[in-house]
Design a protein around this motif. Structure first.
Motif, PDB file in Angstrom:
ATOM      1  N   SER A  12       0.811  -1.220   0.000  1.00  0.00           N
ATOM      2  CA  SER A  12       0.000   0.000   0.000  1.00  0.00           C
ATOM      3  C   SER A  12       0.842   1.267   0.000  1.00  0.00           C
ATOM      4  O   SER A  12       0.309   2.372  -0.116  1.00  0.00           O
ATOM      5  CB  SER A  12      -0.957   0.002   1.198  1.00  0.00           C
ATOM      6  N   GLU A  35      -8.272   3.544   1.998  1.00  0.00           N
ATOM      7  CA  GLU A  35      -8.696   2.697   0.884  1.00  0.00           C
ATOM      8  C   GLU A  35      -7.527   1.858   0.355  1.00  0.00           C
ATOM      9  O   GLU A  35      -7.683   0.666   0.068  1.00  0.00           O
ATOM     10  CB  GLU A  35      -9.289   3.555  -0.225  1.00  0.00           C
ATOM     11  N   ASN A  39      -7.501  -2.184   0.510  1.00  0.00           N
ATOM     12  CA  ASN A  39      -7.351  -2.945  -0.735  1.00  0.00           C
ATOM     13  C   ASN A  39      -6.179  -3.919  -0.628  1.00  0.00           C
ATOM     14  O   ASN A  39      -6.266  -5.070  -1.096  1.00  0.00           O
ATOM     15  CB  ASN A  39      -7.126  -1.993  -1.916  1.00  0.00           C
ATOM     16  N   ASN A  43      -6.439  -7.910  -0.966  1.00  0.00           N
ATOM     17  CA  ASN A  43      -5.701  -8.607  -2.027  1.00  0.00           C
ATOM     18  C   ASN A  43      -4.718  -9.643  -1.488  1.00  0.00           C
ATOM     19  O   ASN A  43      -4.441 -10.645  -2.144  1.00  0.00           O
ATOM     20  CB  ASN A  43      -4.958  -7.595  -2.899  1.00  0.00           C
TER      21      ASN A  43
END
Length: 335
Positions: A12, A35, A39, A43
């Motif tokens: 990230s 966010e 994510n 993932n």
């Protein structure tokens, strides 16, 4: 090989501290960064180790939810919102049911506190019991209340009742109805009081006088709502429209109308607070005020995690607006 916190941080593009803050809700992080981190977690399939974190932080990484009545679809929908918001933060949800009984509520709160939850979300069984208020004030962990307002300095997530009910009852009055009945729950509960205020407000705004005998309160389940509705239509001055104060009441009201062979809306107009899951099975769907249940749950999570991170933050009372689902069940009164 299991994914680590460092892997999530690397993917990230942020520090491990920032990832930790996003997971635990311990500090404000910009929405775009949140966010990215979420994510990356999704993932990679990263799963925080709750036992290791509990040892490091002296917390249980769990939040308790005391539902006023877990069998009510409202409670389960709010619970979904709570569970989803907690899952994304790495917290576990523990649930207890008070079954609309203040004594069971007290026991449920005590049991969850004994299990060292970091915070509690409570849907109170009462808006007027001083014993319940005293217990909630002395819990010793952050608490957020939902659904029913109580006169305490606590974080609360509520629905805007008065204006929304006034708007729907106003539709009935504007269609020509002058005898609009209300069938609802416990007279002292804040949600009942506020929705009844909305019924009165709609009349007052149009210069009309309410017939208070058409407000049937202290109706606790669908069976009693069915009986109350039948009694209303046994009157010589029967109503031409009914507003239901909750989803449980709606079931009983509709059964009574079916018993009486009254068709909505040609024989009687009908609208309700709370959406009805089985509305598509009705011959004529019902106009309703749908509560933002999942948003109520997620907002409660935000408030309780904020208070865990900063116990001295100002208390907040958040009011969320219900959504009007106009399905054409309000028409002119029968001639």
């Amino acid at each position: 090989m299991p994914t680590s916190l460092a892997d999530v941080a690397r993917i990230s593009g942020v520090s491990t501290a920032t990832v930790s803050h996003v997971i635990n809700g311990t500090r404000y992080v910009r929405p775009e960064t949140v966010e990215k981190v979420r994510n990356a977690i999704a993932n990679t399939g990263y799963r925080p180790n709750p036992y290791a974190r509990a040892l490091r932080t002296a917390t249980s990484e769990s939040i308790g939810f005391v539902a006023s009545d877990v069998s009510n679809s409202y409670s389960t929908a709010v619970m979904r919102g709570i569970a989803s918001a907690l899952r994304s933060r790495g917290y576990t949800l523990l649930v207890a049911d008070a079954d609309e009984n203040p004594t069971l509520e007290h026991e449920a709160i005590d049991a969850l506190v004994e299990r060292k939850v970091d915070g509690l979300i409570v849907a109170p069984t009462t808006s007027t019991d001083p014993v319940s208020f005293e217990q909630i004030e002395q819990i010793g962990v952050p608490v957020v209340l939902v659904d029913r307002a109580v006169p305490l300095e606590l974080d609360q997530v509520l629905v805007e009742n008065v204006g929304s009910v006034a708007d729907v009852v106003g539709q009935m009055l504007d269609a020509g109805h002058r005898r609009v009945a209300v069938v609802g729950g416990r007279a002292g509960h804040s949600s009942t009081v506020e929705r009844l205020q909305g019924w009165r407000k709609a009349h007052t705004e149009r210069g009309l006088v309410c017939d208070e005998s058409l407000a049937i309160l202290d109706v606790f389940d669908a069976g009693q709502a069915r009986q109350a509705t039948t009694r209303l239509f046994d009157r010589p001055d029967r109503p031409t429209a009914i507003f239901s104060l909750s989803n449980v009441m709606s079931l009983g009201i509709l059964r009574a109308l079916s018993d009486l062979h009254l068709v909505v809306p040609s024989d009687v107009s009908f609208a309700a607070f709370d959406d009805i899951e089985w509305v598509d099975l009705l011959d004529h769907p019902v106009t309703c005020l749908a509560q933002p249940t999942e948003q109520i749950g997620s907002t409660a999570v935000e408030l309780v995690l904020t208070r865990i991170a900063n116990p001295d933050v100002d208390h907040r009372v958040v009011r969320l607006a219900p959504s009007l689902c106009d399905r054409g069940s309000i028409a002119e009164p029968p001639r």
